[in-house]
Enzyme design. Structure first.
Site, short mmCIF file in Angstrom:
data_model
loop_
_atom_site.label_atom_id
_atom_site.label_comp_id
_atom_site.label_asym_id
_atom_site.label_seq_id
_atom_site.Cartn_x
_atom_site.Cartn_y
_atom_site.Cartn_z
N LYS A 51 5.55 -7.58 -12.60
CA LYS A 51 4.55 -6.52 -12.84
C LYS A 51 4.92 -5.42 -11.87
O LYS A 51 4.69 -5.52 -10.66
CB LYS A 51 3.12 -7.04 -12.56
CG LYS A 51 2.03 -6.00 -12.85
CD LYS A 51 1.80 -5.08 -11.68
CE LYS A 51 0.73 -4.04 -11.88
NZ LYS A 51 1.24 -2.80 -12.53
N ALA A 88 5.05 -1.34 -10.47
CA ALA A 88 4.06 -0.27 -10.30
C ALA A 88 4.01 0.58 -11.57
O ALA A 88 5.04 0.78 -12.24
CB ALA A 88 4.43 0.59 -9.10
N SER A 89 2.83 1.10 -11.87
CA SER A 89 2.62 1.77 -13.16
C SER A 89 3.39 3.07 -13.31
O SER A 89 3.54 3.57 -14.42
CB SER A 89 1.12 2.04 -13.36
OG SER A 89 0.45 0.81 -13.52
N GLU A 105 4.33 -8.90 1.27
CA GLU A 105 5.06 -7.89 2.05
C GLU A 105 4.23 -6.62 1.98
O GLU A 105 4.26 -5.91 0.98
CB GLU A 105 6.46 -7.63 1.43
CG GLU A 105 7.37 -8.82 1.38
CD GLU A 105 7.97 -9.17 2.73
OE1 GLU A 105 7.64 -8.51 3.74
OE2 GLU A 105 8.76 -10.12 2.78
N CYS A 114 8.04 1.06 3.87
CA CYS A 114 7.19 0.22 4.72
C CYS A 114 7.77 0.10 6.12
O CYS A 114 7.05 0.08 7.10
CB CYS A 114 7.03 -1.16 4.09
SG CYS A 114 8.60 -1.94 3.70
#
Ligand code: NAP
Length: 454
Positions: free
Chosen positions: A154, A156-157, A228, A262
């Site tokens: 899945k 990110a959109s 994460e 990140c």
């Protein structure tokens, strides 16, 4: 906006995708399960051939995949191409090493024979972010597939075309249909997938709320998760450091991926004797960066991925100023089309303010002046995050203290923090738990089985 590609450099709407229906999700879950029953019995040799073939496709078509990423989330094209190359590297790494990482481990006991073996567990769901659309997925997929698991993605959109390209690469590489499938679904459809009995575990790279939500759902089902999450990595510079290299690296470490990484250095903690020089030279370097079209080869900093991220970052900077911070360069979104925010430096941030605790996900550096090593370590450890840390000193005693006393998943001395297939990657505190990459990464989603024969 739903699941769609929108060019962050221009705001141009490119293409929308319908979210899968419940029936379509069911079909993919069934296919994953069915594939796993066969795939778990395939030999390392075959898995390794397929993964090596995936590496070759990545290398051969890196320019096209790079363009897809840049179009969808705005990273400079040269960085996107380098990301594709790194994905090939992680594929080759696990293709070459997985059999060794997952070999039986004999252990001497009072049994005639006892050992540990590693077995695949089934379908693993990966919920992934947009910031490294290929790398985040391949660093999950390569070990998972080598371990005999099957994957569901899945993504990110805002990066659906990247998600579909990855499924296609693995298909073309020869993996059985169903070994790795992209689910074009919204975040609100994730919980039902996690709860499905056929999904055995999940991993999420992204924000704290998303991680907490996924882990809560998985926890209720007693399913393993790896998280994460965010970070506000310190970059500590002490008087003995090679200042020239430290300053040059401070630019790269903060601006990487338009500031949306990140493990980007986010808090620059500099010792008093060298602080003024560090600040002056850093400001000069930030002013010299070229902000613009990420498709152009000389662009250093492209747009932020979405208008929402731009708005949030601007709000965070305004809050910092209200709390007493001072802006040395940048500090306001750029006029015109696209989600552009200039390289920005904040100083005089009160250490007890919310800003000092927050993750700034964009090209904004926070500068702090400290008196000595003790103060540097204390400040470095003062956020809820513990992803990585970079520290600059040539003094061995200081290096030892920093490596032992920084509470983070990694400490890099005289280098920026970076991920490497050979080294484990992950965080402490609210940056998450579990590890990716290296031998530790491939051991996250396997049954570590004890065998004892009398
Ligand atoms: P995000 O909103 O959490 O999105 C990440 C993924 O989670 C997306 O696929 C998103 O889907 C999905 N998601 C969002 N809410 C969810 C929910 N309630 N349940 C299940 N899935 C959900 O993350 P982001 O803000 O875009 O990404 C930036 C964050 O990721 C930063 O904090 C960054 O530090 C962190 N990050 C961490 C690492 C690491 O390795 N530690 C690496 C990269 C980024 P939708 O797109 O459909 O909402």
């Amino acid at each position: 906006m739903g699941i769609a590609t929108v060019n962050p450099a221009t705001g141009e709407f490119i293409k929308a995708f319908d979210a899968l229906t419940d029936a379509e999700i069911e079909h993919k879950l069934a296919l994953a399960q069915q594939t796993f029953e066969q795939y778990r019995h395939t030999h390392f040799e075959h898995r390794s051939q397929w993964l090596t073939a995936a590496a070759k496709i990545l290398e051969a078509e890196k320019e096209a995949f790079g363009r897809t990423m840049t179009l969808e989330m705005g990273k400079p094209l040269k960085a996107a191409i380098a990301e594709v190359e790194k994905c090939a590297l992680v594929c080759r790494f696990y293709a070459d090493r997985a059999a060794e990482f997952l070999a039986d481990v004999p252990i001497e006991t009072d049994a005639s024979k006892s050992f540990v073996c590693y077995q695949s567990i089934g379908t693993v769901l990966a919920v992934m972010p947009w910031n490294f659309p290929f790398w985040q997925v391949f660093r999950f997929a390569a070990p998972a597939l080598m371990a005999g698991n099957v994957g569901l993605l899945k993504h990110a959109s805002n990066v659906p075309q990247s998600a579909l390209a990855i499924e296609d690469i693995l298909q073309r590489a020869g993996f059985p249909k169903g070994a790795f499938q992209t689910l074009l679904i919204g975040a609100d459809q994730v919980a039902a997938v996690v709860m499905d009995d056929r999904v055995k575990a999940a991993t999420l790279t992204g924000s704290e709320p998303a991680g907490a939500s996924l882990a809560a759902t998985a926890g209720k089902q007693i399913k393993k998760v790896v998280l994460e999450l965010g970070g506000s990595d310190p970059f500590i510079v002490l008087p003995s450091a090679d200042l020239e290299t430290a300053i040059a690296t401070a630019v790269t470490a903060r601006m990487i991926n338009n500031g949306q990484s990140c493990i980007a250095a986010k808090r620059f903690i500099v010792a008093d004797p060298i602080y003024d020089e560090f600040q002056t030279r850093l400001v000069e370097k930030y002013q010299a960066l070229k902000v613009g079209d990420p498709m152009l080869p000389d662009t250093d900093v492209g747009p932020l991925a979405t208008p929402g991220i731009l708005k949030d970052l601007d709000q965070q900077v305004q809050t910092a100023l209200q709390q007493g911070a001072r802006v040395l360069v940048g500090g306001r979104p750029l006029d015109g089309v696209g989600n552009f925010y200039p390289p920005t430096i904040l100083t005089e941030i009160p250490v007890d303010s919310s800003t000092a605790q927050d993750e700034l996900f964009g090209p904004v550096a926070m500068l702090f002046r400290v008196t000595d090593l003790d103060a540097a370590i204390q400040l470095a450890n003062s956020t809820p995050f513990g992803l990585g840390a970079s520290a600059w000193t040539t003094d061995e005693a200081e290096q030892t203290r920093l490596t032992h006393e920084i509470d983070a998943g990694s400490v890099f001395i005289n280098s920026m923090v970076k991920s490497d297939p050979r080294l484990p990657f992950g965080g402490t505190k609210r940056s998450g738990f579990g590890r990716e990459l290296s031998i530790q990464g491939i051991h996250e989603f396997v049954n570590i089985k004890t065998v004892w024969v009398k």
